[in-house]
Scaffold this active site. Structure first.
Site, PDB file in Angstrom:
ATOM      1  N   TYR A  60      32.981  42.646  38.250  1.00 56.49           N
ATOM      2  CA  TYR A  60      34.139  42.906  39.108  1.00 56.49           C
ATOM      3  C   TYR A  60      33.969  44.250  39.818  1.00 56.49           C
ATOM      4  O   TYR A  60      34.086  44.345  41.044  1.00 56.49           O
ATOM      5  CB  TYR A  60      35.413  42.899  38.260  1.00 56.49           C
ATOM      6  CG  TYR A  60      36.704  43.072  39.026  1.00 56.49           C
ATOM      7  CD1 TYR A  60      37.541  41.985  39.236  1.00 56.49           C
ATOM      8  CD2 TYR A  60      37.105  44.312  39.526  1.00 56.49           C
ATOM      9  CE1 TYR A  60      38.743  42.126  39.931  1.00 56.49           C
ATOM     10  CE2 TYR A  60      38.290  44.459  40.228  1.00 56.49           C
ATOM     11  CZ  TYR A  60      39.108  43.381  40.423  1.00 56.49           C
ATOM     12  OH  TYR A  60      40.294  43.517  41.118  1.00 56.49           O
ATOM     13  N   CYS A  61      33.673  45.302  39.052  1.00 58.68           N
ATOM     14  CA  CYS A  61      33.530  46.632  39.647  1.00 58.68           C
ATOM     15  C   CYS A  61      32.297  46.721  40.540  1.00 58.68           C
ATOM     16  O   CYS A  61      32.325  47.390  41.580  1.00 58.68           O
ATOM     17  CB  CYS A  61      33.463  47.695  38.553  1.00 58.68           C
ATOM     18  SG  CYS A  61      35.018  47.908  37.652  1.00 58.68           S
ATOM     19  N   VAL A  62      31.208  46.060  40.164  1.00 59.17           N
ATOM     20  CA  VAL A  62      30.018  46.058  41.012  1.00 59.17           C
ATOM     21  C   VAL A  62      30.364  45.452  42.369  1.00 59.17           C
ATOM     22  O   VAL A  62      30.012  46.001  43.428  1.00 59.17           O
ATOM     23  CB  VAL A  62      28.867  45.279  40.352  1.00 59.17           C
ATOM     24  CG1 VAL A  62      27.729  45.064  41.340  1.00 59.17           C
ATOM     25  CG2 VAL A  62      28.355  46.027  39.127  1.00 59.17           C
ATOM     26  N   HIS A  85      32.716  47.908  44.466  1.00 60.64           N
ATOM     27  CA  HIS A  85      32.155  49.187  44.909  1.00 60.64           C
ATOM     28  C   HIS A  85      30.856  49.003  45.700  1.00 60.64           C
ATOM     29  O   HIS A  85      30.542  49.828  46.557  1.00 60.64           O
ATOM     30  CB  HIS A  85      32.021  50.128  43.720  1.00 60.64           C
ATOM     31  CG  HIS A  85      33.357  50.504  43.183  1.00 60.64           C
ATOM     32  ND1 HIS A  85      34.150  51.454  43.776  1.00 60.64           N
ATOM     33  CD2 HIS A  85      34.086  49.990  42.153  1.00 60.64           C
ATOM     34  CE1 HIS A  85      35.298  51.529  43.132  1.00 60.64           C
ATOM     35  NE2 HIS A  85      35.289  50.654  42.145  1.00 60.64           N
TER      36      HIS A  85
END
Length: 346
Positions: free
Chosen positions: A96-98, A101
């Site tokens: 999710y964060c990859v 960002h």
């Protein structure tokens, strides 16, 4: 494609699992203040932030960390910090964060120039890699670079528990995911004319001493203040109700594993908690999993915890305390380099 972006931003809080985030229209007091700052300075109350809303202290702590390390306009460019955020998220296997960002990085000027910094962050995600003596940034940049790394060690653990693997709906066509995410990323920006000035949000939480091992943050008062206040606030919330044996056990196990994820089975979890009173085991197991191996969390772990601690606030506060304790311990391993530094972080 634009309607899909609008739907994603409008309905993003529905992605949050296990707890009910405070809706924008119902936010009051400190929650409303953080939401207003986030909308003004980040463009959106993103799910990784909103998931903290059942605990105002945890919400303020997470906002200070995100704002002062990633968003505030300091010495280091936003692109450089997004490169670090992406690399740390990839090292922690937080898709999710990859996705978020990486998409934001693709919208920023000079993203390719920060590949050496991203490589360094990936190799040194848990502290200095063996034989690596030189950092691709200078000492004055260290608070922002290392502060961003600590923030994402924290957020990755929270996101793994409370959010799905992707912010894009499953129904979205595969070829459209990248463009949709870049549109969302472009929406994640301050309001026109707004400057995210370092340190102006610190008053959300009371002053506190900088935790041991984070002296690299001290030259930057805004980042040192955010780390100190966030840790003190999250610790205080946990100390109000998390049993001392559970808190002691987490610190012991973090020292034993020294940043490495235990596994591949969950045998380590039973061995770590077999001396605890039965009433302490559900909280201890969940705290250890959040801190050390969030991929191993099961629905049964959450059900056993909620049977004794049914409030959303308790789940957020336990997870926040465990995640931040682990992140700070990793941050303390960032030792001073032994050779001169070469800056590419601007």
């Amino acid at each position: 494609m634009r309607p899909l972006v609008r739907i994603m931003l409008r309905d993003s809080l529905r992605q949050i699992r296990h707890i009910a985030a405070v809706p924008h229209a119902e936010a009051r007091g400190p929650v409303a203040e953080v939401y207003a700052q986030a909308r003004r300075e980040f463009g959106v109350v993103a799910p990784p932030l909103a998931l903290h809303s059942p605990s105002p202290e945890a919400l303020a702590a997470s906002w200070l960390l995100l704002r002062e390390t990633l968003l505030a306009q300091g010495r280091v460019s936003r692109a450089a910090k997004e490169a670090v955020a992406t690399a740390i998220s990839r090292a922690n296997d937080c898709p999710y964060c990859v996705e978020v960002h990486e998409a934001k990085l693709a919208t920023l000027t000079g993203a390719d120039a920060h590949e050496p910094l991203a490589g360094w962050a990936d190799r040194n995600a848990l502290g200095p890699a063996e034989g690596e003596e030189q950092r691709p940034f200078d000492a004055a940049d260290a608070p922002e670079i290392l502060g961003t790394a600590v923030t994402f060690h924290y957020l990755n653990r929270m996101v793994r528990l409370f959010l799905p693997d992707s912010p894009v709906p499953d129904a979205a066509p595969a070829k459209g995911r990248g463009p949709v995410m870049r549109m969302v990323a472009r929406a994640m920006r301050p309001d026109a004319g707004t400057t995210v000035t370092p340190g102006t949000a610190l008053d959300l939480l009371p002053t506190a001493p900088l935790p041991d091992g984070l002296d690299w943050a001290r030259p930057n008062p805004a980042i040192a203040g955010a780390l100190a206040r966030a840790v003190a606030s999250v610790d205080a919330a946990a100390e109000r109700w998390v049993p001392e044996p559970v808190r002691d056990l987490l610190h012991t196990e973090l020292a034993v594993h020294d940043g490495t994820a235990p596994g591949p089975t969950r045998a380590w979890l039973g061995e770590a908690t077999d001396s605890l009173d039965a009433g302490h085991v559900p909280a201890a197991r969940l705290a250890l999993l959040v801190a050390l191996n969030p991929h191993q969390i099961t629905d049964a772990d959450l059900q056993e915890f909620r049977a004794l601690h049914p409030e959303d606030r308790e789940l957020v506060e336990l997870a926040s305390w465990a995640a931040l304790t682990a992140a700070v311990r990793i941050g303390a391993r960032f030792a001073e380099p032994t050779r001169p530094l070469t800056s590419t972080a601007g």
